[in-house]
Design an enzyme around this catalytic site. Structure first.
Site, PDB file in Angstrom:
ATOM      1  N   SER A 104       0.803  -1.170   0.238  1.00  0.00           N
ATOM      2  CA  SER A 104      -0.239   0.154   0.293  1.00  0.00           C
ATOM      3  C   SER A 104       0.986   1.288   0.026  1.00  0.00           C
ATOM      4  O   SER A 104       0.102   2.626  -0.317  1.00  0.00           O
ATOM      5  CB  SER A 104      -0.832   0.072   1.660  1.00  0.00           C
TER       6      SER A 104
ATOM      7  N   HIS B 150      -2.552  -3.006  -5.627  1.00  0.00           N
ATOM      8  CA  HIS B 150      -2.979  -2.880  -4.407  1.00  0.00           C
ATOM      9  C   HIS B 150      -4.672  -2.457  -4.829  1.00  0.00           C
ATOM     10  O   HIS B 150      -5.206  -2.571  -5.137  1.00  0.00           O
ATOM     11  CB  HIS B 150      -2.375  -1.487  -3.931  1.00  0.00           C
TER      12      HIS B 150
ATOM     13  N   ASN C 290      -3.922   6.297  -0.846  1.00  0.00           N
ATOM     14  CA  ASN C 290      -3.127   6.614   1.020  1.00  0.00           C
ATOM     15  C   ASN C 290      -2.337   8.340   0.829  1.00  0.00           C
ATOM     16  O   ASN C 290      -2.409   8.964   1.897  1.00  0.00           O
ATOM     17  CB  ASN C 290      -2.126   5.601   1.364  1.00  0.00           C
TER      18      ASN C 290
ATOM     19  N   GLU D 159      -5.539  -0.278  -6.574  1.00  0.00           N
ATOM     20  CA  GLU D 159      -4.928   0.086  -7.825  1.00  0.00           C
ATOM     21  C   GLU D 159      -3.510  -0.631  -8.470  1.00  0.00           C
ATOM     22  O   GLU D 159      -2.833  -0.995  -7.781  1.00  0.00           O
ATOM     23  CB  GLU D 159      -3.682   1.721  -6.576  1.00  0.00           C
TER      24      GLU D 159
END
Ligand SMILES: C/C=C/C(=O)SCCNC(=O)CCNC(=O)[C@H](O)C(C)(C)COP(=O)(O)OP(=O)(O)OC[C@H]1O[C@@H](n2cnc3c(N)ncnc32)[C@H](O)[C@@H]1OP(=O)(O)O
Length: 657
Positions: free
Chosen positions: A119, A140, A191, A152
């Protein structure tokens, strides 16, 4: 070497049987792939199979056929020897991951794609541990993998285009929505934006200005299913802590909040430990948090949105990803009701910058320094809904009806009373303009709600006093009422879409009466209301005829007989407003109210309004007509003449009997 095609991928090896790993194994096995799940011990593998079985049952899927497609092993090399795709899902430790990639490079067939579910860690550093960096890619998934559709797809420095294409196709083949990151940037997309979003909320818990409940309530208000602290409790406060550290390690300017540190030190990770920002019945037992709805206007949620938009602007300007992928990722991966760029366009890019500048000044943090991309958009006039172009393009229309401006912003008609130097006093042209603008909104099927507001420091200070002073007889007054004012009032009441008065300043006389007659009303906290007609020798006909349906008799008569101005809080308490909020938030609360009404069928809304108007008409009976007759008399009386003249001469009237 050219990447294999989607049809060539039949076997998938997942390294790591933790919550992400077993979820990834399950999803591939649910979609035709033969999966080998690898871990260093038997125990996590058998737990993983149990978890997969339970998950499939919860999804209403027959577990047998899916489990039949999953084999487990503790022998990594044998698990990789025949694989077409490896997905590594080991703990977030770069050395460990590099080991896995180096071993996979040795053990896996030459054509195999090596993907990491990291991540936060650099895909390129994992690729460097292999002799096939062009076949290493980030893939991801989001937790829980079977339920959240986002993937992702991250390109390392050397990842080939064909491997990216294949990873996108694989993601789609297992029912996921891929977004592409052309560059391997810290935090990737999700993130990076999550940090920007959540850290702005967390900051307030440190300084004690707002608490978790108020911030969660304000974010829910925008249509998010959960507030940020509910999400962090659910996802793991410790997990987000690791994300913050990983970003810091990769030189992203991150400030970890004191509250966050304290919770992690106290092992209060949220739902899984039974305690986090909120308390849960027992560790691991989720219970939806009861967030008091009435607290939803205490904090301005667009501060968090603005911070997220700034992070998104960085991603776009650095050619990491596309606008569509930013918004898709946050909608799909984090259940945002609209993506950050969609929110930005709606709120206005200029206002996003204003918020960021204020936050930057307040904190000195780089994350709030408005990104040049946003500044360039403002220079180019790309402000969002209000100019028809922001990140995206919109149907936008403006028309002037005398001193009334009409603007179509997506599903909202915005009618602006625009005589700011006269506090938007309603003269003949303004009443006719209002009526024409309502007509325009009425005829546009895409318009779902109509917001009426004033420009400058007033909503409206009421009927135009010098114009009234020019009437020479009761008949002239009556004619004006019958032909100009009452038809506009009638059009306002009979408007088939919800009408929302947005007040930020003065609303007196007919201005206050428009607020009374609107279906819904929002005011900024500095607003002042009043029915001062008696103080100029007139009377407030609409207030008297319609007022008791909103305001009690004593209050209604007190305000009509004294002419006292009253505050937005008082107006809210007496039922004249839905919400009194801080001025900065008032336009957003009005727009959100407009959006909320789109949940109801337009035909239902029209019926609701017709029925309510009928009920009110029965109550009001013919008192409005009596009140306007009386007004025509009053204005021609000595008192009326004196009162209007006194206002024009800026004198205090003297009342004698
Ligand atoms: C059936 C009858 C219905 C009615 O609606 S009758 C009208 C009822 N309304 C009123 O009586 C309110 C009249 N206005 C005021 O009392 C004051 O305003 C306020 C208290 C609302 C605000 O006072 P401040 O902040 O000092 O502003 P300012 O200098 O009085 O007003 C700025 C400019 O706006 C003009 N203006 C204000 N209200 C009206 C109005 N209702 N009709 C026409 N002009 C108005 C002024 O004259 C002035 O203009 P300039 O700068 O050229 O002197």
């Amino acid at each position: 070497m050219a990447a294999p095609s989607l049809e060539d991928i039949e076997t998938v090896t997942v390294i790591g049987a933790g919550s992400m790993g077993h979820g990834i194994a399950q999803v591939f096995a649910m979609h035709r792939y033969d999966v080998t799940l690898v871990d260093i011990e038997e125990e996590p593998l058998s737990t993983a199979l149990e978890n997969i079985e339970q998950s499939l049952e919860r999804l209403g899927e027959e577990p047998g056929p899916v489990l039949d497609r999953i084999t487990t092993t503790t022998d990594r090399n044998s698990g990789l020897s025949d694989t077409d795709l490896m997905v590594e899902a080991t703990p977030e430790d770069i050395d460990l991951k590099r080991d896995v990639f180096a071993a996979a490079d040795e053990a896996a067939p030459e054509h195999a794609i090596l993907a990491t579910n990291t991540s936060t860690l650099p895909v390129t550093e994992m690729a460097d541990a292999t002799d096939r960096p062009e076949q290493v890619v980030g893939m991801h998934f989001s937790n829980p993998v079977p339920l959240i559709d986002l993937v992702e797809v991250i390109s390392g420095e050397q990842t080939s285009d064909s491997v990216i294409e294949l990873t996108v196709a694989l993601s789609e083949d297992v029912g996921k929505t891929p977004v592409i990151l052309e560059k391997d940037v810290p935090g990737f997309l999700l993130n990076r934006i999550n940090y920007a979003f959540w850290s702005e909320g967390l900051r307030h818990l440190d300084d004690g200005r707002h608490d978790a409940e108020a911030i969660d309530a304000s974010i829910r208000r925008l249509g998010f299913p959960m507030g940020p602290f509910e999400v962090l409790d659910f996802a793991g406060i410790d997990v987000f802590y690791m994300v913050c550290q990983a970003l810091q390690d990769r030189d992203v300017p991150v400030v970890i909040s004191e509250t966050h540190e304290n919770l992690v030190e106290a092992d209060a990770y949220g739902m899984k430990t039974g305690e986090g920002f909120y308390d849960y019945p027992s560790p691991g037992e989720y219970a939806r948090v009861d967030i008091p709805r009435e607290r939803r206007h205490e904090y301005n949620p667009y501060q968090m949105i603005a911070s997220a938009v700034n992070a998104a602007a960085w991603l776009l300007d650095n050619d990491v990803t596309t606008m569509e992928d930013v918004d898709t990722a946050m909608r799909t991966g984090m259940s945002w009701p609209r993506g950050p760029l969609e929110f930005a366009d709606e709120y206005g890019i200029d206002r996003i910058i204003e918020l960021l500048e204020r936050l930057h000044e307040e904190t000195g943090r780089e994350q709030y320094d408005p990104h040049p991309l946003l500044e360039r958009m403002v220079e180019q006039g790309r402000l969002g809904w209000k100019t028809g172009e922001g990140f995206y393009e919109y149907d936008h229309e403006t028309t002037s009806f005398g001193s009334v401006e009409y603007e179509r912003r997506e599903f909202v008609a915005r009618i602006v009373l625009d005589r700011p130097d006269k506090l938007n006093a309603m003269d003949e042209s303004a009443w006719r303009g209002l009526r024409a603008a309502l007509e325009q909104a009425r005829g546009d099927d895409d318009i779902r709600a109509t917001i009426v507001e004033g420009s400058g420091r007033a909503f409206s200070a009421g009927d135009d006093i010098p114009e009234m002073a020019g009437w020479e007889s009761s008949d002239e007054c009556q004619e004006y009422l019958d032909e100009v004012l009452l038809p506009a009032i009638k059009a306002f009441r009979a408007h088939p879409k919800p009408t929302i008065a947005l007040v930020d300043g003065i609303a007196t006389g007919a201005g206050c009466e428009l607020v009374l007659l609107s279906d819904l009303a929002v005011a900024g906290d500095g607003s002042r209301f009043g029915q001062p007609e008696g103080t100029i020798g007139a009377l407030p006909p609409i207030w008297l005829a319609h007022g008791t349906t909103s305001v009690g008799k004593k209050k209604l008569l007190e305000l009509a007989t004294t002419g006292d101005l009253f505050t937005a809080t008082e107006a809210h308490e007496m039922g004249l407003l839905n919400y009194a909020v801080d001025s900065e938030q008032a336009p957003d609360v009005a727009r959100e109210l407009a959006r909320s009404t789109t949940a109801s069928a337009p035909g239902s809304i029209e019926s609701i309004k017709t029925i309510w108007n009928g009920v009110e008409d029965d109550l009001v009976d013919d008192w409005l007509a009596t009140a306007t007759d009386e007004l025509a008399e009053r204005l021609m009386s000595d008192e009326g003449r004196h009162g209007l003249e006194a206002f024009i001469e800026d004198e205090t009237p003297r009342w004698e009997r």
